[in-house]
Design a protein around this motif. Structure first.
Motif, PDB file in Angstrom:
ATOM      1  N   GLY A   1      30.064  42.221  50.953  1.00  0.00           N
ATOM      2  CA  GLY A   1      29.761  41.566  50.180  1.00  0.00           C
ATOM      3  C   GLY A   1      30.277  41.079  49.229  1.00  0.00           C
ATOM      4  O   GLY A   1      30.859  39.438  49.240  1.00  0.00           O
ATOM      5  N   MET A   2      31.773  41.554  48.885  1.00  0.00           N
ATOM      6  CA  MET A   2      32.690  41.439  48.427  1.00  0.00           C
ATOM      7  C   MET A   2      33.066  40.371  49.258  1.00  0.00           C
ATOM      8  O   MET A   2      34.105  39.251  48.777  1.00  0.00           O
ATOM      9  N   THR A   3      34.091  41.130  50.205  1.00  0.00           N
ATOM     10  CA  THR A   3      35.488  40.157  51.372  1.00  0.00           C
ATOM     11  C   THR A   3      34.955  38.834  50.907  1.00  0.00           C
ATOM     12  O   THR A   3      35.036  37.514  50.912  1.00  0.00           O
ATOM     13  N   ILE A   4      33.275  38.202  51.292  1.00  0.00           N
ATOM     14  CA  ILE A   4      32.713  37.347  51.680  1.00  0.00           C
ATOM     15  C   ILE A   4      32.496  36.314  50.472  1.00  0.00           C
ATOM     16  O   ILE A   4      33.163  34.968  50.592  1.00  0.00           O
ATOM     17  N   TRP A   5      32.457  37.193  49.603  1.00  0.00           N
ATOM     18  CA  TRP A   5      32.868  35.959  47.672  1.00  0.00           C
ATOM     19  C   TRP A   5      33.588  35.427  47.828  1.00  0.00           C
ATOM     20  O   TRP A   5      34.233  34.760  46.622  1.00  0.00           O
ATOM     21  N   GLU A   6      34.667  36.846  48.185  1.00  0.00           N
ATOM     22  CA  GLU A   6      36.095  36.169  47.395  1.00  0.00           C
ATOM     23  C   GLU A   6      36.480  35.289  48.415  1.00  0.00           C
ATOM     24  O   GLU A   6      37.566  34.372  48.187  1.00  0.00           O
ATOM     25  N   LEU A   7      36.344  34.974  49.983  1.00  0.00           N
ATOM     26  CA  LEU A   7      36.552  33.877  50.710  1.00  0.00           C
ATOM     27  C   LEU A   7      35.838  32.978  49.990  1.00  0.00           C
ATOM     28  O   LEU A   7      36.696  31.662  50.396  1.00  0.00           O
ATOM     29  N   LYS A   8      35.122  32.416  49.541  1.00  0.00           N
ATOM     30  CA  LYS A   8      34.312  31.659  49.083  1.00  0.00           C
ATOM     31  C   LYS A   8      34.444  31.568  47.842  1.00  0.00           C
ATOM     32  O   LYS A   8      34.601  30.224  47.754  1.00  0.00           O
ATOM     33  N   SER A   9      34.837  32.412  47.303  1.00  0.00           N
ATOM     34  CA  SER A   9      35.166  31.462  45.373  1.00  0.00           C
ATOM     35  C   SER A   9      36.326  32.811  45.134  1.00  0.00           C
ATOM     36  O   SER A   9      35.610  33.225  44.162  1.00  0.00           O
TER      37      SER A   9
END
Length: 102
Positions: free
Chosen positions: A24-32
């Protein structure tokens, strides 16, 4: 491969939560992409920093609970040590607090 470890339900849930958090943190970091901010921790941190600090704190809470569980059972005259689900909930609450306010 994993036969050396006792895979109880709480252990599997704990590690599953960690894996889901990292994804989740990886996806969140990529998005924002994150910005450093100052919370109650004594240094400016990013989301990843707070996750790492929170995971370390969660691990220490769990280890302390496991280590003192037998003593707590003796002190409180319990038939068995307290459930590890208690430490799981406490450690996840601590992690959430560090992520939100840290």
């Amino acid at each position: 491969m994993f036969s050396w470890m006792v895979w109880t339900t709480p252990v599997a849930v704990f590690f599953s939560c960690i894996i889901l958090m990292l994804i989740g943190m990886t996806i969140w970091e990529l998005k924002s992409p994150t910005q450093e901010r100052k919370g109650f921790l004594p240094l400016p941190t990013t989301r990843g920093d707070r996750l790492f600090i929170g995971l370390m704190a969660a691990a220490w809470v769990n280890l302390a609970f496991v280590g003192f569980g037998q003593k707590a059972a003796e002190w409180l005259a319990l038939d068995q040590p307290p459930s590890v689900w208690i430490s799981f909930v406490l450690s996840m609450l601590l992690l959430a607090f560090i992520m939100r306010k840290g």
